[in-house]
Design a protein around this motif. Sequence first.
Motif, short mmCIF file in Angstrom:
data_model
loop_
_atom_site.label_atom_id
_atom_site.label_comp_id
_atom_site.label_asym_id
_atom_site.label_seq_id
_atom_site.Cartn_x
_atom_site.Cartn_y
_atom_site.Cartn_z
N ALA A 141 18.25 52.87 95.19
CA ALA A 141 17.75 54.24 95.01
C ALA A 141 16.57 54.50 95.93
CB ALA A 141 17.36 54.48 93.56
N LEU A 142 15.70 53.52 96.11
CA LEU A 142 14.55 53.69 97.01
C LEU A 142 15.01 53.82 98.46
CD1 LEU A 142 12.05 51.19 95.37
CD2 LEU A 142 12.02 53.69 95.25
N ARG A 143 15.99 53.01 98.86
CA ARG A 143 16.54 53.12 100.22
C ARG A 143 17.13 54.50 100.43
NH1 ARG A 143 18.25 47.95 99.60
NH2 ARG A 143 20.29 48.60 98.88
N GLU A 144 17.84 54.97 99.43
CA GLU A 144 18.45 56.29 99.53
C GLU A 144 17.38 57.39 99.64
OE1 GLU A 144 21.67 58.96 97.08
OE2 GLU A 144 21.56 56.82 96.65
N LEU A 145 16.30 57.24 98.91
CA LEU A 145 15.21 58.22 99.01
C LEU A 145 14.60 58.21 100.41
CD1 LEU A 145 13.47 60.36 97.68
CD2 LEU A 145 12.02 58.53 96.78
N LEU A 146 14.45 57.04 101.00
CA LEU A 146 13.96 56.95 102.38
C LEU A 146 14.91 57.68 103.32
CD1 LEU A 146 12.88 53.20 102.46
CD2 LEU A 146 11.35 55.15 102.66
N GLU A 147 16.21 57.47 103.15
CA GLU A 147 17.20 58.12 104.01
C GLU A 147 17.18 59.64 103.83
OE1 GLU A 147 20.87 56.20 102.92
OE2 GLU A 147 20.21 54.28 103.76
N ILE A 148 17.05 60.10 102.61
CA ILE A 148 16.98 61.54 102.34
C ILE A 148 15.76 62.14 103.02
CG2 ILE A 148 16.52 63.26 100.51
CD1 ILE A 148 18.21 61.37 98.65
#
Length: 189
Positions: free
Chosen positions: A63-70
């Motif tokens: 989820a944190l990786r995804e937030l970085l990508e977003i």
Amino acid sequence: MTAGTVADTRSRLLATALKLFREHGVEGTSLQMIADELGVTKAAVYYHFHTKDEIAEAVAAPALRELLEITEAAAAHRRQGARVDHALAGFVDLVVRHRALLALCNSDPGLVRAIDRTLNGLDDFKVRLLDVLAGPDPDLELMISVHVALAGIALAGGSPDLADVDDETLREHLTGIGRRLLRRPRRRA
């Protein structure tokens, strides 16, 4: 063990850990409990992770990786309004899809510490996210609104009181509230 088997076991281990963390908290869940629930030995758990902290970090990492990508994708937009719209839609979608994790984040200091450890050294990420949402030279009211929007969306998304609300309804309401807080015009139906 094949790479596919190792990846499958790791995925099952993380899903089991999240389930047990939700039931007992990070502190109240032991590696042995995770092994027992999976039907494997404690050594099999150690093959993937050496500590419960590593497991907690791995549970939160996608989820944190995804937030970085977003955040990075939102920052790539030329117009500030498009940045805000992209970041808000992505954040709300992330919150809705990871409701179980957010519920745990909202109530378990062990997972909060794991997230803090994962984000340690990524202070520029936090600044980047605030910059995407608030733009250059925001006034104090907008900065406070950004913080309230992020925290409020995360808290509401993980709230046990809203667990029975279907994903699409929750997404719609969180997005609408976020748009108002972030000074975005109402979307036309």
